[in-house]
Design a protein around this motif. Structure first.
Motif, mmCIF file in Angstrom:
data_model
loop_
_atom_site.group_PDB
_atom_site.id
_atom_site.type_symbol
_atom_site.label_atom_id
_atom_site.label_comp_id
_atom_site.label_asym_id
_atom_site.label_seq_id
_atom_site.Cartn_x
_atom_site.Cartn_y
_atom_site.Cartn_z
ATOM 1 N N ALA A 3 40.992 54.081 44.745
ATOM 2 C CA ALA A 3 41.977 53.538 43.748
ATOM 3 C C ALA A 3 42.588 53.159 43.976
ATOM 4 N N LYS A 4 43.359 52.963 45.273
ATOM 5 C CA LYS A 4 44.380 52.032 46.088
ATOM 6 C C LYS A 4 44.423 50.467 46.332
ATOM 7 N N VAL A 5 42.888 51.150 47.032
ATOM 8 C CA VAL A 5 41.914 49.513 47.371
ATOM 9 C C VAL A 5 42.540 49.066 46.230
ATOM 10 N N ASP A 6 41.872 49.324 44.930
ATOM 11 C CA ASP A 6 41.452 48.460 43.685
ATOM 12 C C ASP A 6 42.844 48.255 43.025
ATOM 13 N N ASP A 7 44.199 49.400 42.963
ATOM 14 C CA ASP A 7 45.492 48.649 43.212
ATOM 15 C C ASP A 7 46.023 47.912 43.971
ATOM 16 N N ALA A 8 45.428 47.381 44.503
ATOM 17 C CA ALA A 8 46.377 47.288 46.156
ATOM 18 C C ALA A 8 45.646 45.214 45.946
ATOM 19 N N LEU A 9 43.986 45.291 45.437
ATOM 20 C CA LEU A 9 44.142 43.990 45.150
ATOM 21 C C LEU A 9 44.125 43.543 44.075
ATOM 22 N N GLY A 10 44.278 44.116 42.929
ATOM 23 C CA GLY A 10 44.011 44.249 41.593
ATOM 24 C C GLY A 10 44.092 42.830 41.083
ATOM 25 N N ALA A 11 44.201 41.705 40.073
ATOM 26 C CA ALA A 11 43.589 40.356 39.861
ATOM 27 C C ALA A 11 42.579 39.636 40.224
ATOM 28 N N VAL A 12 43.279 39.668 41.799
ATOM 29 C CA VAL A 12 42.066 38.946 42.551
ATOM 30 C C VAL A 12 41.126 39.455 43.301
ATOM 31 N N VAL A 13 40.436 40.015 42.853
ATOM 32 C CA VAL A 13 39.437 40.225 42.790
ATOM 33 C C VAL A 13 37.876 39.776 41.856
ATOM 34 N N GLU A 14 37.335 38.912 42.788
ATOM 35 C CA GLU A 14 36.265 37.763 41.943
ATOM 36 C C GLU A 14 35.076 39.255 41.287
ATOM 37 N N ARG A 15 34.989 39.229 39.821
ATOM 38 C CA ARG A 15 33.827 40.192 39.444
ATOM 39 C C ARG A 15 33.019 39.696 38.685
ATOM 40 N N ASP A 16 33.189 38.026 38.392
ATOM 41 C CA ASP A 16 32.321 37.305 37.074
ATOM 42 C C ASP A 16 30.529 37.563 38.082
ATOM 43 N N PRO A 17 29.578 38.398 37.294
ATOM 44 C CA PRO A 17 28.344 38.029 37.620
ATOM 45 C C PRO A 17 28.078 36.540 37.475
ATOM 46 N N ALA A 18 28.402 35.733 37.326
ATOM 47 C CA ALA A 18 27.684 34.618 36.593
ATOM 48 C C ALA A 18 28.222 33.709 37.929
ATOM 49 N N ARG A 19 28.784 34.037 39.055
ATOM 50 C CA ARG A 19 28.819 33.497 40.289
ATOM 51 C C ARG A 19 28.044 33.537 41.146
#
Length: 336
Positions: free
Chosen positions: A309-325
């Motif tokens: 969870a701390k990893v997710d908090d650190a990276l926040g919105a910069v993670v690319e999650r769009d399956p279309a990529r």
């Protein structure tokens, strides 16, 4: 070294795979490449991944030489077909029956082996009927030139269609090889759920995001001399999507997580992808033997939920999650 089953098969592979993309035959000298392979073997890695297109076939040759004399039954050797090779003529590319059947023979010769454990479609070929490609793979399996078949960077729908045909033709499509890291999670939405349903594993590449997740790139600073971000042979292009200050700032926030686990940042990145139960193995590369020795320490690590969870908090919105990529990063037509 821990080992995991590859897809819904009886084949076990090391959960760290040594790969030689962007290194063997191009960025590092052959003797250094051999030292890296020896370091991988010494660390318990038994699985090696390459492709005919890496350094235009030279990487396969280097790997074959480096593994010469090893007990073949103790190794799992993977290679791929799709991208242009050789003189890059009109049929030296794609997944046509002609290119697939000729490519496996060339790969086996360069790798100095009678068979590969896994033969992978390096991308989806939009210009060849899938039935033609899968029939060629079926024949290669029946000829004993490959034991299992995999794909790389296929969408969920493409994987489903491939698995259905493989079952009809009597062979196993057991794996997909996508990019996956803390920063690039596009497979989580569609590819992973579909793969779980179908008994397909992920063998993930770039778990350290081309080196960004080591933390060596600092926001507002020039990349270190000699790093991948300064490599004009292709490395700089691949890493450019992550070389933004917001991404690099988020990565710096991961250091306390690594410290709490007693890991380096690179080890944390590799261990993180291995927490995904659909991941059979993470591919690491190296330009120096000591890099191999360090990164294999990620094997067997369990990251507690609160640190995930701390990893997710650190990276926040910069993670690319769009399956279309996944589809966006695949060629719309066969490359020449």
């Amino acid at each position: 070294m821990d080992f995991r089953y590859l897809g819904n098969s009886g084949l076990k592979i090391s959960e760290i795979t040594y790969g030689n993309w962007l290194t063997h035959g191009s960025q590092v000298e052959n003797d250094t490449a051999t030292q890296c392979v020896r370091a991988a073997l010494d660390a318990g890695i038994s699985t090696f991944d390459t492709a005919d297109a890496y350094a235009n076939t030279a990487a396969e040759t280097v790997l074959g030489e480096a593994l010469k004399g090893e007990r073949r039954e103790s190794l799992e050797i993977f290679t791929k077909v799709y991208w242009p090779t050789g003189p890059k003529g009109k049929n030296d590319t794609g997944l046509s029956r002609k290119h697939v059947m000729e490519s496996i023979n060339g790969s086996l010769q360069r790798l100095q082996t009678d068979y590969v454990d896994l033969y992978q479609a390096h991308r989806y070929d939009t210009e060849t009927p899938l039935e033609e490609t899968m029939q060629a793979f079926a024949d290669i399996v029946r000829q004993g030139k490959a034991l299992y078949i995999g794909v790389s960077e296929w969408t969920a729908d493409q994987i489903r269609a491939g698995v259905e045909l493989s079952r009809e033709l009597g062979f196993q499509l057991v794996s997909n090889q996508p990019q996956y890291s803390m920063l690039w999670r596009v497979i989580e939405g569609e590819v992973v759920p579909t793969s779980k349903e179908l008994g397909v594993s992920q063998i993930v590449w770039s778990p350290i995001a081309q080196g960004v997740l080591t933390g060596k790139y600092k926001p507002g600073e020039q990349p270190p001399a000699g790093s991948r971000a300064t490599d004009e042979k292709g490395g700089a292009d691949m890493i450019s999507r992550f070389m933004r200050d917001d991404v690099l700032t988020g990565v710096q926030l991961l250091q306390p997580v690594a410290d709490e686990l007693g890991l380096s940042m690179a080890q944390l990145a590799v261990a993180w992808v291995l927490q995904n139960e659909n991941v059979a193995s993470a591919i690491i590369g190296a330009s120096r033997p000591e890099q191999v020795s360090e990164n294999v320490k990620a094997s067997g690590v369990t990251i507690p939920a609160e640190l995930m969870a701390k990893v997710d908090d650190a990276l926040g919105a910069v993670v690319e999650r769009d399956p279309a990529r996944t589809a966006e990063n695949a060629p719309a037509q066969r490359p020449v």
